[in-house]
Write an enzyme that holds these catalytic residues in place. Structure first.
Site, mmCIF file in Angstrom:
data_model
loop_
_atom_site.group_PDB
_atom_site.id
_atom_site.type_symbol
_atom_site.label_atom_id
_atom_site.label_comp_id
_atom_site.label_asym_id
_atom_site.label_seq_id
_atom_site.Cartn_x
_atom_site.Cartn_y
_atom_site.Cartn_z
ATOM 1 N N ASP A 56 -1.658 -0.672 5.973
ATOM 2 C CA ASP A 56 -2.000 -0.225 7.503
ATOM 3 C C ASP A 56 -3.508 -0.052 7.581
ATOM 4 O O ASP A 56 -3.959 0.487 8.629
ATOM 5 C CB ASP A 56 -1.600 1.252 7.267
ATOM 6 N N ASP A 66 -0.442 5.313 0.981
ATOM 7 C CA ASP A 66 -0.482 6.221 1.723
ATOM 8 C C ASP A 66 -0.758 5.609 3.262
ATOM 9 O O ASP A 66 -1.655 4.681 3.316
ATOM 10 C CB ASP A 66 -1.818 7.032 1.574
ATOM 11 N N ASP A 109 1.029 -1.133 -0.111
ATOM 12 C CA ASP A 109 -0.016 -0.100 -0.028
ATOM 13 C C ASP A 109 0.946 1.298 -0.090
ATOM 14 O O ASP A 109 2.147 1.184 0.513
ATOM 15 C CB ASP A 109 -0.945 -0.046 1.221
#
Length: 221
Positions: A171, A11, A9
């Protein structure tokens, strides 16, 4: 090694980009004569793509209002795109040890799997000198966004690996659910934009507190 390919991922995992989003969001809201919002709120809304982020801001809540006018939302999204195109990468920074960690994984093919639009993703990766680390970049406007497994499965096909040879690093709940739907192992990172969720509740294979914690997982045999 158990894992042949790492899917990252962007951001909240590699890059702390929330301040750029925060500035662009409040410029957009000001254009529309809406009250500005805090950086903490913007951070809590990140993770499902720009369109959802803007609609959450217009609704003032994580849950998008059912009364939100579609044409008005489209106008706001266009305004946000204009502002964000000027802001992207200006205040974004790599999370601690990301550069060191990616260098340690230089022999492993890597992909970015993000819900961010390609025009912003490529600009952000270039500004932060990350592009050369990745063989493949899959963006939110290429196909269905996470938590759909489609971008992860597409990346595995492009990199010519079976799903059991890949691992997702992210995240948020969207990253975990996308990986689980694709039957791909997942490392959840606790430091990013988790939308207030306890990532343990989604049963990732691994839960890490900092970026360098992923290295022994990815390199074990």
């Amino acid at each position: 090694m158990k894992y042949e390919v790492a899917l990252f991922d962007l951001d909240g995992t590699l890059v702390d980009s929330v301040y750029d989003l925060y500035i662009a969001m409040n410029l957009t809201l000001s254009d529309l004569a809406f009250p500005i919002v805090t950086q903490r709120l913007v951070e809590s809304w990140v993770g499902n793509g720009i369109e959802v982020l803007v609609k959450r801001a217009l609704s003032g809540d994580m849950q998008i209002s059912e009364h939100l006018d579609t044409a008005f939302a489209d106008k706001a999204i266009t305004l946000f795109y204009d502002h964000y195109s000027e802001q992207v990468g200006e205040y974004s920074v790599l999370y601690q040890h990301v550069e060191t960690g990616l260098a340690a994984l230089s022999g492993m093919p890597k992909a970015v799997i993000t819900n961010k639009a390609r025009q912003f993703t490529e600009k952000l990766l270039d500004k932060l000198a990350l592009t050369s680390h990745f063989e493949l970049i899959v963006c939110g406007d290429d196909m269905t966004k996470k938590p759909s497994p489609e971008p992860l499965l597409f990346a595995c096909r492009q990199l010519n690996v079976d799903v059991n040879q890949a691992i997702m690093i992210g995240d948020s709940k969207s990253d975990i659910l996308a990986a689980q739907a694709a039957n791909i192992d997942v490392i959840a990172l606790n430091y990013g934009y988790n939308q207030g969720e306890n990532l343990c509740d989604y049963n990732p294979q691994y839960l890490c507190e900092q970026f360098l914690d992923i290295i022994p997982i990815l390199t074990k045999r």
